[in-house]
Write a protein that holds these residues in place. Structure first.
Motif, mmCIF file in Angstrom:
data_model
loop_
_atom_site.group_PDB
_atom_site.id
_atom_site.type_symbol
_atom_site.label_atom_id
_atom_site.label_comp_id
_atom_site.label_asym_id
_atom_site.label_seq_id
_atom_site.Cartn_x
_atom_site.Cartn_y
_atom_site.Cartn_z
ATOM 1 N N VAL A 175 -0.121 -1.592 -12.806
ATOM 2 C CA VAL A 175 0.656 -0.603 -12.074
ATOM 3 C C VAL A 175 -0.314 0.334 -11.365
ATOM 4 C CG1 VAL A 175 2.429 1.186 -12.152
ATOM 5 C CG2 VAL A 175 2.507 -0.712 -13.795
ATOM 6 N N VAL A 176 -0.110 0.517 -10.066
ATOM 7 C CA VAL A 176 -0.991 1.344 -9.241
ATOM 8 C C VAL A 176 -0.134 2.272 -8.395
ATOM 9 C CG1 VAL A 176 -2.694 1.331 -7.370
ATOM 10 C CG2 VAL A 176 -2.784 -0.429 -9.142
ATOM 11 N N ILE A 177 -0.601 3.506 -8.217
ATOM 12 C CA ILE A 177 -0.012 4.398 -7.225
ATOM 13 C C ILE A 177 -1.070 4.672 -6.162
ATOM 14 C CG2 ILE A 177 -0.626 6.537 -8.464
ATOM 15 C CD1 ILE A 177 2.083 7.666 -7.393
ATOM 16 N N HIS A 178 -0.649 4.624 -4.900
ATOM 17 C CA HIS A 178 -1.619 4.795 -3.820
ATOM 18 C C HIS A 178 -0.893 5.292 -2.576
ATOM 19 C CE1 HIS A 178 -5.411 4.104 -1.701
ATOM 20 N NE2 HIS A 178 -5.943 3.743 -2.852
ATOM 21 N N ARG A 179 -1.667 5.535 -1.530
ATOM 22 C CA ARG A 179 -1.096 5.923 -0.241
ATOM 23 C C ARG A 179 -0.238 4.788 0.310
ATOM 24 N NH1 ARG A 179 -6.412 6.432 2.681
ATOM 25 N NH2 ARG A 179 -5.074 6.069 4.489
ATOM 26 N N ALA A 180 0.895 5.162 0.903
ATOM 27 C CA ALA A 180 1.800 4.150 1.444
ATOM 28 C C ALA A 180 1.146 3.336 2.556
ATOM 29 C CB ALA A 180 3.072 4.812 1.958
ATOM 30 N N ASP A 181 0.252 3.966 3.331
ATOM 31 C CA ASP A 181 -0.350 3.233 4.443
ATOM 32 C C ASP A 181 -1.415 2.242 3.996
ATOM 33 O OD1 ASP A 181 -2.376 5.005 3.795
ATOM 34 O OD2 ASP A 181 -2.500 5.930 5.770
ATOM 35 N N ARG A 182 -1.678 2.157 2.694
ATOM 36 C CA ARG A 182 -2.605 1.147 2.178
ATOM 37 C C ARG A 182 -1.882 0.063 1.393
ATOM 38 N NH1 ARG A 182 -8.589 2.290 0.816
ATOM 39 N NH2 ARG A 182 -8.511 0.221 1.780
ATOM 40 N N LEU A 183 -0.580 -0.021 1.546
ATOM 41 C CA LEU A 183 0.182 -1.028 0.823
ATOM 42 C C LEU A 183 -0.284 -2.443 1.161
ATOM 43 C CD1 LEU A 183 2.462 -1.925 -1.014
ATOM 44 C CD2 LEU A 183 4.046 -1.679 0.928
ATOM 45 N N ALA A 184 -0.515 -2.724 2.440
ATOM 46 C CA ALA A 184 -0.960 -4.072 2.829
ATOM 47 C C ALA A 184 -2.290 -4.427 2.161
ATOM 48 C CB ALA A 184 -1.083 -4.170 4.348
ATOM 49 N N ASP A 185 -3.211 -3.454 2.102
ATOM 50 C CA ASP A 185 -4.493 -3.703 1.442
ATOM 51 C C ASP A 185 -4.298 -3.993 -0.037
ATOM 52 O OD1 ASP A 185 -5.853 -3.172 3.829
ATOM 53 O OD2 ASP A 185 -6.002 -1.031 3.382
ATOM 54 N N LEU A 186 -3.454 -3.203 -0.695
ATOM 55 C CA LEU A 186 -3.212 -3.406 -2.123
ATOM 56 C C LEU A 186 -2.638 -4.793 -2.402
ATOM 57 C CD1 LEU A 186 -1.678 -0.072 -3.475
ATOM 58 C CD2 LEU A 186 -3.715 -1.241 -4.340
ATOM 59 N N LEU A 187 -1.646 -5.199 -1.612
ATOM 60 C CA LEU A 187 -1.024 -6.505 -1.831
ATOM 61 C C LEU A 187 -2.019 -7.638 -1.600
ATOM 62 C CD1 LEU A 187 2.480 -5.964 -0.199
ATOM 63 C CD2 LEU A 187 1.852 -5.807 -2.609
ATOM 64 N N ALA A 188 -2.844 -7.508 -0.574
ATOM 65 C CA ALA A 188 -3.826 -8.555 -0.282
ATOM 66 C C ALA A 188 -4.865 -8.664 -1.390
ATOM 67 C CB ALA A 188 -4.498 -8.279 1.056
ATOM 68 N N LEU A 189 -5.354 -7.536 -1.879
ATOM 69 C CA LEU A 189 -6.407 -7.547 -2.888
ATOM 70 C C LEU A 189 -5.879 -7.945 -4.254
ATOM 71 C CD1 LEU A 189 -8.279 -4.313 -1.755
ATOM 72 C CD2 LEU A 189 -9.112 -6.667 -1.538
ATOM 73 N N LEU A 190 -4.761 -7.368 -4.672
ATOM 74 C CA LEU A 190 -4.181 -7.749 -5.954
ATOM 75 C C LEU A 190 -3.662 -9.179 -5.921
ATOM 76 C CD1 LEU A 190 -2.176 -4.504 -6.852
ATOM 77 C CD2 LEU A 190 -4.245 -5.345 -7.983
ATOM 78 N N GLY A 191 -3.243 -9.625 -4.744
ATOM 79 C CA GLY A 191 -2.679 -10.967 -4.612
ATOM 80 C C GLY A 191 -3.660 -12.083 -4.841
ATOM 81 N N LYS A 192 -4.935 -11.785 -4.953
ATOM 82 C CA LYS A 192 -5.918 -12.835 -5.257
ATOM 83 C C LYS A 192 -5.694 -13.420 -6.648
ATOM 84 C CE LYS A 192 -9.552 -10.819 -2.345
ATOM 85 N NZ LYS A 192 -10.909 -10.224 -2.325
#
Length: 257
Positions: A175-192
């Motif tokens: 579970v992570v909380i972060h800036r909304a404008d970094r959602l794409a980065d989070l999904l790409a990195l965690l998605g590995k």
């Protein structure tokens, strides 16, 4: 690499203030100057659906605001926090003792950038984090020195997501909380290594864009992504917080997934 014994606590740790959290159920010592945990920490702790006996890891635990709130909400969990700043780590230990949680809360002075393997711990059931929001400090006005570590990820967001995904067992949750404008980065990195994403936007008001996102994932998960209704922090009634947000802050409710 083996994690060294924690260094002596800095004398700066004495310059603290005490705050009450979860409607007075929890006491938290925080630096009088510099970064102090607030809404993001409360939401992250409330978003963790840890079960009895689960082991929880936090990357970058600071003074322990998230860990202490998780421990208060989930009394049968065992928690480990990793923090590179020795003064903050010392405060986290003091907070665990202050709230009589030191029998199940461990604080390790160590750097997320060194990787999960350096902790010499078995994988956890859950890993949580509120990673630094920015990778490049030239993109914003330079933060105050005392807040820099909380705002700037010197080694980039990928170091944090790698630590989290390696830190949980197969089928374990993040579970992570972060800036909304970094959602794409989070999904790409965690998605590995992860899938089964669940996303909850966090909006200041119902008519304003989300500024934060809470992202939950499962290591090896394959379920379709789910985008949930936003959590609205404030309404126009004049109250400090909207009812759902107020209940979370007072420890009367968790964050619904």
């Amino acid at each position: 690499m083996t994690v060294a014994s924690p260094p002596p606590e800095s004398s700066a740790a004495a310059d603290v203030v005490e705050n009450a959290l979860l409607g007075g159920k929890l006491r938290l010592l925080q630096p009088a100057q510099g970064y102090r945990a607030g809404m993001d920490a409360a939401l992250l702790a409330a978003a963790l659906p840890a079960g009895p006996k689960d082991r929880v890891l936090e990357a970058g635990c600071g003074a322990g605001a998230v860990l202490m709130q998780i421990a208060a909400r989930c009394p049968d969990t065992r928690l480990t926090g990793v923090e590179r700043d020795s003064t903050a780590a010392g405060l986290a230990r003091r907070n665990a003792a202050l709230n009589v949680m030191d029998d199940r809360v461990e604080i390790i002075t160590g750097d997320v950038a060194n990787g999960f393997a350096t902790l010499d711990r078995p994988p956890f059931d859950w890993a949580v984090s509120n990673p630094p929001f920015f990778d490049d400090e030239t993109t914003l006005r330079a933060p105050a020195p005392a807040k820099r570590g909380a705002w700037i990820a010197d080694d980039g967001l990928e170091v944090w997501t790698d630590f989290l995904t390696r830190g949980v067992r197969d089928g374990g949750g993040i579970v992570v909380i972060h800036r909304a404008d970094r959602l794409a980065d989070l999904l790409a990195l965690l998605g590995k290594r992860c899938g089964s994403f669940v996303i909850r936007p966090v909006q200041p008001f119902a008519d304003q864009p989300a500024k934060r996102v809470l992202v939950r994932a499962r290591k090896g998960g394959r379920a379709p992504l789910r985008l949930l209704p936003a959590l609205i922090l404030h309404d126009r009634s004049g109250a400090k917080h909207a009812p759902e947000a107020e209940a979370i802050l007072r420890g009367e409710a968790g964050l619904a997934w």
